[in-house]
Design a protein around this motif. Structure first.
Motif, PDB file in Angstrom:
ATOM      1  N   UNK A 109       0.842  -1.310  -0.001  1.00 32.70           N
ATOM      2  CA  UNK A 109      -0.180  -0.078   0.003  1.00 32.70           C
ATOM      3  C   UNK A 109       0.777   1.357  -0.015  1.00 32.70           C
ATOM      4  N   UNK A 110       0.756   1.910  -1.070  1.00 29.11           N
ATOM      5  CA  UNK A 110       1.650   3.134  -1.162  1.00 29.11           C
ATOM      6  C   UNK A 110       1.520   4.052  -0.062  1.00 29.11           C
ATOM      7  N   UNK A 111       0.341   4.237   0.666  1.00 29.84           N
ATOM      8  CA  UNK A 111       0.293   5.257   2.031  1.00 29.84           C
ATOM      9  C   UNK A 111       1.311   4.755   2.980  1.00 29.84           C
ATOM     10  N   UNK A 112       1.362   3.312   3.247  1.00 26.99           N
ATOM     11  CA  UNK A 112       2.297   2.806   4.203  1.00 26.99           C
ATOM     12  C   UNK A 112       3.748   3.216   3.844  1.00 26.99           C
ATOM     13  N   UNK A 113       4.129   2.914   2.628  1.00 29.44           N
ATOM     14  CA  UNK A 113       5.478   3.390   2.159  1.00 29.44           C
ATOM     15  C   UNK A 113       5.989   4.852   2.376  1.00 29.44           C
ATOM     16  N   UNK A 114       4.914   5.637   1.837  1.00 24.89           N
ATOM     17  CA  UNK A 114       5.224   7.032   1.957  1.00 24.89           C
ATOM     18  C   UNK A 114       5.378   7.474   3.230  1.00 24.89           C
ATOM     19  N   UNK A 144       2.763   2.102  -8.440  1.00 22.75           N
ATOM     20  CA  UNK A 144       1.460   1.333  -8.205  1.00 22.75           C
ATOM     21  C   UNK A 144       0.880   0.823  -9.269  1.00 22.75           C
ATOM     22  N   UNK A 145       0.955   1.550 -10.613  1.00 26.29           N
ATOM     23  CA  UNK A 145       0.495   1.119 -12.008  1.00 26.29           C
ATOM     24  C   UNK A 145       1.038  -0.059 -12.559  1.00 26.29           C
ATOM     25  N   UNK A 150      -0.778  -2.784  -6.687  1.00 19.86           N
ATOM     26  CA  UNK A 150       0.065  -1.580  -6.435  1.00 19.86           C
ATOM     27  C   UNK A 150      -0.811  -0.662  -6.126  1.00 19.86           C
ATOM     28  N   UNK A 151      -2.121  -0.603  -6.420  1.00 21.77           N
ATOM     29  CA  UNK A 151      -2.928   0.905  -5.938  1.00 21.77           C
ATOM     30  C   UNK A 151      -4.240   0.149  -5.901  1.00 21.77           C
TER      31      UNK A 151
END
Length: 580
Positions: A109-114, A144-145, A150-151
């Motif tokens: 999840x990109x929120x966790x990475x960021x 993510x794409x 990825x998203x």
């Protein structure tokens, strides 16, 4: 609905939904379910279809993925990796950050990475955070794409495919388009890094002159021996008493019954320019800095998360001090520090708050839901051994899914059970972070899409598309679809944009007599094209105030990325997916 045909009624209702969501007056979480319920009440969608929408396999997989991602937020692996990335020159740090963030965001999840990298970038001192935080957000989108997981947008589209009876995406089916696009855009971002803003962050220079003022009680003051309430120190014009420094220790929070002692240092926040208010109290020496060091050791900076219950509310209305045992002494929105009485300012997702915290602040269970921590207290982390085990288990689940030896849903469910059994996660944390908003929007969108078909509105759209594109190439249709979805993504959210664009993609394919996948892939990638505005995507909001950015900063480099991204996507899709 006797006065108007059912198919037209459904189309009008969807236009009304779009207008309400795009205006910002109604949140998608409320707008989509309300329309879905209307379809149920008027029997546009049968009850069994209504219920089935919320048990869609792709939607269930998305929920499990978000729950498993909570473990990575507490993992030391990402934290250790973040420390390594920021070593060396700015050029090397940026290159490592782009590659690592995009790779991790393809599977996590990109929120966790960021969120993990955000705090480390904000705390380090040798590179201006504004040079790295915007690329961090863009890299998470581009990573993510490249895969199905990825998203959330990709999984949303996948849920629509399943609901429409079409074959679903494989784990790496998007990779043949997504990876080349991501590589080209990341290279573009690196080559044009000189366009990134160089904002001097004021966190290191924050002091009582910027965020708070202090006033020492002199030995002849008539405030001594009387309580805060008796001295009327809680009802000051524009100022708020947050703490008292007494013999090197801080008293917080300050209760109305707290007695004033000789040499106490009273610490105020709010409209610091209204220092004249304190001149009405004889025996207060304003500007004493003896509490400065003690207070600065007690400061924590946080960013309001997209899951926060604080969004749209004021500090007074939620009783912030009681909820978190902390007082807000400054609010940043982008590059601006908000003036005025802080307790009356409606908060927004992405606002950066400077807090003076109590001793048990970091023990509050609602921190992870409401905030991303930039400095100060940190949430408990799992040890390195456990972190490694979590990472290996997740890789195993993905490998089995890619080899089609175990469904992704089954693997994630087993992994989540393992995380609960080993107490890496607990049920209270799952309840607190459960993605009710995703379920409400996506489930309702599936119902609305079903309503389009059941009412005959989809046939109307197909006929309209046939007339519109008669004599034109599918390339024109793909460009129109892309631009429409991109505009929706910037105006509302990527999830809502994908939900609204999917039925149109299907009807466009039918009007050309072509397979639906080229057009579905067009809206899938377009729904992730959140580059130009900082307000349409959650990771942009996470870095917006932390990097002290302006909307112009995003427009400058985001426009370049948006153009490169769009041209590459359309070219590859038309070349690879449209039959000769």
């Amino acid at each position: 609905m006797d006065w108007i045909a059912l198919d037209w009624s459904v189309l009008i209702s969807i236009v009304a939904l779009l207008v309400c969501v795009a205006s910002g007056r109604v949140k998608p979480m409320y707008a989509f379910p309300v329309l879905a319920i209307i379809y149920l009440v008027f029997d546009i969608v049968p009850t069994d279809n209504f219920l089935n929408a919320f048990t869609n396999p792709a939607l269930a997989t998305l929920v499990l993925l978000l729950m498993v991602s909570l473990a990575f937020e507490r993992s030391r692996l990402l934290e250790t990796l973040a420390n390594q990335l920021l070593k060396g020159s700015e050029r090397k740090a940026l290159a490592k950050l782009l590659i690592t963030t995009s790779t991790l965001s393809a599977f996590l999840n990109n929120t966790a990475v960021v969120a993990t990298f955000l705090s480390h970038i904000a705390k380090q001192k040798h590179i201006a955070p504004s040079r790295l935080l915007m690329p961090l957000s863009y890299a998470s989108i581009l990573g993510g794409i490249t895969t199905l997981i990825g998203t959330s947008t990709n999984l949303v589209i996948n849920s629509f495919l399943i609901s429409a009876g079409l074959p679903e995406f494989g784990l790496f089916e998007l990779s043949k388009i997504g990876i080349p696009v991501a590589v080209i855009c990341l290279l573009c971002l690196f080559v044009f890094r000189h366009l990134l803003p160089q904002h001097q962050h004021d966190r290191e220079t924050s002091s009582e002159n910027n965020y708070f003022l202090t006033a020492q009680v002199t030995s002849d003051s008539n405030l001594i021996g009387r309580s805060i309430e008796q001295n009327q120190l809680r009802q000051l014009d524009g100022l708020y008493l947050i703490e008292i420094e007494r013999q090197g220790e801080l008293i917080r929070p300050v209760s109305p019954s707290e007695m004033i002692h000789e040499h106490d240092v009273l610490i105020f926040t709010g409209e610091i320019t209204k220092v004249a208010t304190l001149q009405h109290y004889p025996g207060l020496r304003v500007g004493d800095d003896s509490a400065s060091k003690t207070l600065n050791n007690n400061l924590v900076e946080v960013v309001i998360s997209n899951q926060s219950e604080l969004a749209g509310k004021t500090l007074q209305s939620v009783d912030f001090r009681t909820m978190f045992n902390a007082a807000v002494i400054g609010i940043h929105r982008g590059d601006k520090r908000l003036p005025g009485q802080l307790g009356r300012i409606p908060l927004k997702v992405g606002d950066a708050l400077l807090l003076a915290t109590g001793e048990d602040f970091k023990n509050h269970r609602n921190l992870d839901r409401n905030f991303h921590l930039l400095s100060g207290a940190v949430l408990p982390k799992v040890n390195t051994k456990t972190s490694t085990a979590i990472g290996m288990a997740f890789i195993l689940v993905l490998t089995l899914a890619a080899l089609q030896l175990m469904p992704l849903f089954t693997g994630l469910l087993l992994l989540l059970c393992g995380l609960l059994a080993t107490k890496v996660l607990n049920l209270s944390e799952i309840r607190r972070r459960f993605p009710f908003e995703y379920i409400a929007i996506i489930g309702s969108a599936l119902i609305i899409a079903k309503g389009l078909t059941e009412s005959g509105a989809a046939s109307l759209l197909t006929n309209a598309m046939t007339q519109l594109y008669q004599g034109h190439s599918p390339l024109i249709a793909m460009i129109v679809l892309y631009l429409m979805t991109w505009a929706l993504t910037e105006a509302v959210t990527n999830t809502a944009a994908a939900a609204l664009a999917f039925p149109i993609a299907l009807t466009t394919a039918e009007s050309f007599g072509l397979p639906p996948y080229p057009f579905i892939l067009t809206i899938t990638f377009a729904a992730s094209a959140c580059f130009i505005l900082p307000f349409g995507y959650q990771t942009h909001l996470m870095v917006y105030s932390a990097g002290r950015y302006t909307p112009k900063d995003f427009v400058k480099i985001g426009s370049l990325l948006a153009i490169v991204y769009a041209i590459t996507i359309i070219t590859l899709l038309y070349t690879i997916t449209i039959p000769d």
